[in-house]
Design a protein around this motif. Structure first.
Motif, PDB file in Angstrom:
ATOM      1  N   ALA A  59     -11.657 -31.510 -10.750  1.00  0.00           N
ATOM      2  CA  ALA A  59     -11.555 -30.244 -11.424  1.00  0.00           C
ATOM      3  C   ALA A  59     -10.750 -30.199 -12.897  1.00  0.00           C
ATOM      4  CB  ALA A  59     -10.754 -29.029 -10.499  1.00  0.00           C
ATOM      5  N   GLN A  60     -10.619 -29.216 -13.839  1.00  0.00           N
ATOM      6  CA  GLN A  60     -10.141 -29.370 -15.038  1.00  0.00           C
ATOM      7  C   GLN A  60      -8.896 -28.096 -15.169  1.00  0.00           C
ATOM      8  OE1 GLN A  60     -12.971 -28.975 -17.920  1.00  0.00           O
ATOM      9  NE2 GLN A  60     -12.669 -27.064 -18.343  1.00  0.00           N
ATOM     10  N   ASN A  61      -8.114 -28.498 -16.189  1.00  0.00           N
ATOM     11  CA  ASN A  61      -7.117 -27.471 -16.123  1.00  0.00           C
ATOM     12  C   ASN A  61      -7.475 -26.066 -16.576  1.00  0.00           C
ATOM     13  OD1 ASN A  61      -5.599 -30.573 -17.332  1.00  0.00           O
ATOM     14  ND2 ASN A  61      -4.246 -29.228 -16.044  1.00  0.00           N
ATOM     15  N   ALA A  62      -7.066 -25.198 -15.770  1.00  0.00           N
ATOM     16  CA  ALA A  62      -7.401 -23.870 -16.208  1.00  0.00           C
ATOM     17  C   ALA A  62      -6.396 -23.460 -17.361  1.00  0.00           C
ATOM     18  CB  ALA A  62      -7.274 -22.837 -15.074  1.00  0.00           C
ATOM     19  N   THR A  63      -6.907 -22.799 -18.418  1.00  0.00           N
ATOM     20  CA  THR A  63      -6.283 -22.165 -19.418  1.00  0.00           C
ATOM     21  C   THR A  63      -6.319 -20.607 -19.532  1.00  0.00           C
ATOM     22  OG1 THR A  63      -7.856 -22.356 -21.119  1.00  0.00           O
ATOM     23  CG2 THR A  63      -6.704 -24.204 -20.931  1.00  0.00           C
ATOM     24  N   PHE A  64      -7.210 -20.040 -18.869  1.00  0.00           N
ATOM     25  CA  PHE A  64      -7.563 -18.654 -18.804  1.00  0.00           C
ATOM     26  C   PHE A  64      -7.790 -17.955 -20.111  1.00  0.00           C
ATOM     27  CE2 PHE A  64      -4.502 -19.697 -15.331  1.00  0.00           C
ATOM     28  CZ  PHE A  64      -5.241 -19.447 -14.279  1.00  0.00           C
ATOM     29  N   GLY A  65      -8.397 -19.007 -21.117  1.00  0.00           N
ATOM     30  CA  GLY A  65      -8.337 -18.567 -22.472  1.00  0.00           C
ATOM     31  C   GLY A  65      -7.196 -17.931 -23.379  1.00  0.00           C
ATOM     32  N   ILE A  66      -6.254 -18.655 -22.635  1.00  0.00           N
ATOM     33  CA  ILE A  66      -4.652 -18.291 -23.431  1.00  0.00           C
ATOM     34  C   ILE A  66      -4.638 -18.896 -24.687  1.00  0.00           C
ATOM     35  CG2 ILE A  66      -2.239 -18.100 -23.418  1.00  0.00           C
ATOM     36  CD1 ILE A  66      -2.632 -17.307 -20.477  1.00  0.00           C
ATOM     37  N   LYS A  67      -4.619 -18.184 -25.766  1.00  0.00           N
ATOM     38  CA  LYS A  67      -4.449 -18.495 -27.051  1.00  0.00           C
ATOM     39  C   LYS A  67      -3.220 -19.800 -27.320  1.00  0.00           C
ATOM     40  CE  LYS A  67      -4.287 -16.744 -31.717  1.00  0.00           C
ATOM     41  NZ  LYS A  67      -3.802 -15.691 -32.679  1.00  0.00           N
ATOM     42  N   GLY A  68      -3.948 -20.890 -27.918  1.00  0.00           N
ATOM     43  CA  GLY A  68      -2.947 -21.961 -28.273  1.00  0.00           C
ATOM     44  C   GLY A  68      -2.762 -22.941 -27.065  1.00  0.00           C
ATOM     45  N   VAL A  69      -3.240 -22.759 -26.182  1.00  0.00           N
ATOM     46  CA  VAL A  69      -2.891 -23.715 -24.839  1.00  0.00           C
ATOM     47  C   VAL A  69      -3.569 -25.102 -25.098  1.00  0.00           C
ATOM     48  CG1 VAL A  69      -3.237 -24.311 -22.532  1.00  0.00           C
ATOM     49  CG2 VAL A  69      -2.850 -22.020 -23.149  1.00  0.00           C
ATOM     50  N   ASN A 218      -6.137 -25.198 -11.757  1.00  0.00           N
ATOM     51  CA  ASN A 218      -7.551 -26.000 -11.997  1.00  0.00           C
ATOM     52  C   ASN A 218      -8.937 -24.771 -12.003  1.00  0.00           C
ATOM     53  OD1 ASN A 218      -5.989 -28.165 -11.835  1.00  0.00           O
ATOM     54  ND2 ASN A 218      -6.515 -28.591  -9.605  1.00  0.00           N
ATOM     55  N   THR A 219      -9.507 -25.354 -12.648  1.00  0.00           N
ATOM     56  CA  THR A 219     -11.044 -24.555 -12.696  1.00  0.00           C
ATOM     57  C   THR A 219     -12.090 -25.509 -12.841  1.00  0.00           C
ATOM     58  OG1 THR A 219     -12.210 -22.927 -14.048  1.00  0.00           O
ATOM     59  CG2 THR A 219     -10.889 -24.598 -15.298  1.00  0.00           C
ATOM     60  N   ALA A 220     -13.354 -25.375 -12.429  1.00  0.00           N
ATOM     61  CA  ALA A 220     -14.418 -25.943 -12.525  1.00  0.00           C
ATOM     62  C   ALA A 220     -14.649 -26.670 -13.865  1.00  0.00           C
ATOM     63  CB  ALA A 220     -15.661 -25.241 -12.134  1.00  0.00           C
ATOM     64  N   ARG A 221     -15.135 -28.150 -13.795  1.00  0.00           N
ATOM     65  CA  ARG A 221     -15.649 -28.638 -14.978  1.00  0.00           C
ATOM     66  C   ARG A 221     -16.961 -28.043 -15.395  1.00  0.00           C
ATOM     67  NH1 ARG A 221     -12.045 -33.235 -15.816  1.00  0.00           N
ATOM     68  NH2 ARG A 221     -11.084 -33.994 -14.119  1.00  0.00           N
TER      69      ARG A 221
END
Ligand code: NAD
Length: 384
Positions: A59-69, A218-221
Motif C-alpha cells: 500500500a502507500q502512505n495515506a495523506t487524506f488530501g491534507i495540504k502540504g503533506v 496506508n491507502t491503496a496504490r
C-alpha cells in the motif's frame, strides 16, 4: 535483501523485471510496466501477458488530501524514506549549530514532529529518542538538550490496537523519555516551517517544526485502485484494497490473486499476515500441477470456494501476538490468552522474534552484526 539473491537458488527459470506496474488489464490478462529508475534505455514501457497474476504490491502512505503533506513531510515506508529522514535530521542539527541562529529558530529547527500514533509513528519516535540520547548527545552536546520530539495523534490514545494496560505503559515511558504526546489532536495543514493542528475542543494551534514524519496509515496504490474500479463494484466494494476469497483469489476477476496490504480482509495489514498468505499461496501454486485442468481453471477463476476444502483447506490465520518497540530498550507485547508484557525482557523477546522472522541465515547474520556494531561504535551519523 536483493531479489536476485533469492532467485539464484530457484530450480525454475524466474525472470525478474525491476519496474513499476502502472495498470492491470483483467480482461486481456496483461499488466503494463514502466521503468522509473534513473538509468533508462530506449524502451521504458511494456505490456506483459499473464496466465496467473499475484498482486502483492503493498500500500502507500495515506495523506487524506491534507495540504502540504506531499510537499513538506517525510514518509516512513520505503528504504529511501529512511535515508531522506536521516539526511534531513542531520541537516537540522547542523543548521541549528550555524552561528548566529536565534534561540527561537534553534527551537523550531530542533522540533521533531511525528504525525500518527500507530506502531509506525510510535516506533519511529522511540528510535529517534534513542538516537538522540545514545549518540547525538556525544556529537552535539551543545544542542541535545534543545531537541524536542512530539507525537501527534488524532485519537484519545496512541497504539489503539494494544491493550489499555500497554497503552498506559507506553505513554508513561514516553513521558519519562520526554517525548510529548499530543492526543486528540488532528493535523489540518502542513506548511514549510509549521503545522496547523486542531485539538478536540476545536482550538487551532500553529506548531513550528524542523523535521516532520508522516505516519498516518496506508491507502491503496494507484494500480490497485485502478483494478478495483475495473471489477464488479458489488464484490469489489472496499476502497482500501482488493477483496479476495478464502483462497486469495481476487473476487470478480479471473486468474488474479492478491495478498498482504493491497487486500481488504479481516486481518491486520501486517508482515505477520502477509508472509503466511505468501506461503499459503505458494503451496497452492505448487499443487496446481496435480490438479485436473478443469480444477486448475476453476481455481484460477476463484470459482472453487468451499469445494476445495478437505484436501485443500482455505487460508486460516492464527494471531501470534503484536509487538512494538517503545524506546530505551523496552518493548511491549500483546500475546494470545490475554498476556500483556512490557519492559526490557520483552525487548529481547521482540529482537528474537524479529530475527526468527528474517529468512536466510545471511540476513540474520547481517542484522546481528549491525546490532553489535551499533552497540559498540554507536549509530552512523555520516551523510551520503
Ligand atoms: P495506523 O493506521 O496503525 O496508525 C495511523 C494513526 O494516525 C492512527 O492512529 C490515526 O488516528 C492517526 N492519524 C490519521 N490521520 C491523522 C491526522 N491528520 N492527524 C493526527 N493523527 C492522524 O498506521 P501505521 O502505524 O503506519 O501502521 C500501519 C499498519 O502496519 C498497521 O496495521 C500496523 O499494525 C502495522 N505495523 C505494525 C508494526 C508492529 O507490529 N510493530 C509496526 C509498524 C506497522
Amino acid at each position: 535483501m536483493p531479489i536476485r539473491y533469492l532467485l539464484r537458488h530457484k530450480l525454475r527459470k524466474v525472470q525478474f523485471v525491476e519496474a513499476t506496474c502502472t495498470d492491470i488489464d483483467p480482461v486481456n490478462k496483461t499488466i503494463m510496466v514502466q521503468d522509473e529508475s534513473e538509468v533508462r534505455g530506449e524502451v521504458t514501457n511494456t505490456r506483459i501477458k499473464y496466465d496467473f497474476l499475484v498482486v502483492a504490491s503493498g500500500a502507500q502512505n495515506a495523506t487524506f488530501g491534507i495540504k502540504g503533506v506531499e510537499e513538506y513531510a517525510c514518509f516512513l515506508k520505503e528504504t529511501w524514506d529512511a535515508r531522506k529522514i536521516r539526511q534531513k535530521l542531520m541537516d537540522c542539527l547542523e543548521t541549528a549549530c550555524f552561528p548566529g541562529q536565534s534561540d527561537s529558530e534553534i527551537s523550531r529547527i530542533l522540533h521533531m514532529v511525528v504525525v500518527g500514533g500507530g506502531p509506525t509513528g510510535v516506533e519511529y519516535a522511540a528510535e529517534l529518542h534513542d538516537f538522540l540520547h545514545d549518540d547525538l548527545s556525544t556529537w552535539y552536546p551543545e544542542i541535545t538538550s534543545k531537541i524536542k520530539i512530539t507525537l501527534v495523534e488524532a485519537l484519545p490514545h496512541v497504539l489503539p490496537m494494544f491493550s489499555s494496560e500497554l497503552i498506559k505503559y507506553t505513554e508513561a515511558q514516553f513521558a519519562k523519555d520526554k517525548i510529548e504526546i499530543m492526543n486528540n489532536t488532528m493535523v489540518k495543514e502542513i506548511r514549510e516551517k509549521e503545522i496547523v493542528v486542531r485539538h478536540k475542543n476545536g482550538e487551532e494551534v500553529v506548531v513550528p517544526y524542523g523535521l516532520l514524519v508522516w505516519a498516518t496509515g496506508n491507502t491503496a496504490r494507484p494500480h490497485v485502485a485502478g483494478l478495483i474500479r475495473k471489477l464488479d463494484p458489488s464484490v469489489q466494494n472496499q476502497r482500501r484494497g482488493l477483496v479476495v476469497d478464502e483462497y486469495m483469489a481476487v473476487k470478480g476477476a479471473k486468474g488474479i490473486f492478491a495478498l498482504g496490504d493491497c487486500t481488504a480482509t479481516k486481518f491486520p495489514p501486517t508482515a505477520q499476515v502477509a508472509t503466511r498468505q505468501g506461503a499459503f499461496l505458494a503451496k497452492y501454486f505448487n499443487n496446481l500441477g496435480q490438479m485436473s485442468e478443469d480444477v486448475q481453471e476453476q481455481y484460477a477463476n476463484g470459482e472453487l470456494g468451499s469445494q476445495l476444502s478437505g484436501s485443500y483447506p482455505s487460508f486460516e490465520y492464527s494471531h501470534v501476538g503484536t509487538l512494538a518497540y517503545i524506546g530505551s530498550d523496552r518493548a511491549i507485547a500483546d500475546l494470545p490468552g490475554g498476556v500483556h508484557l512490557g519492559g526490557i525482557l520483552t525487548f529481547f523477546f521482540w529482537r528474537s522474534v524479529y530475527l526468527s522472522n528474517l529468512f536466510t541465515v545471511r540476513n540474520r547474520v547481517l542484522v546481528v552484526a549491525d546490532w553489535i556494531k551499533m552497540r559498540t561504535f554507536g549509530r552512523d551519523i555520516a551523510r551520503e
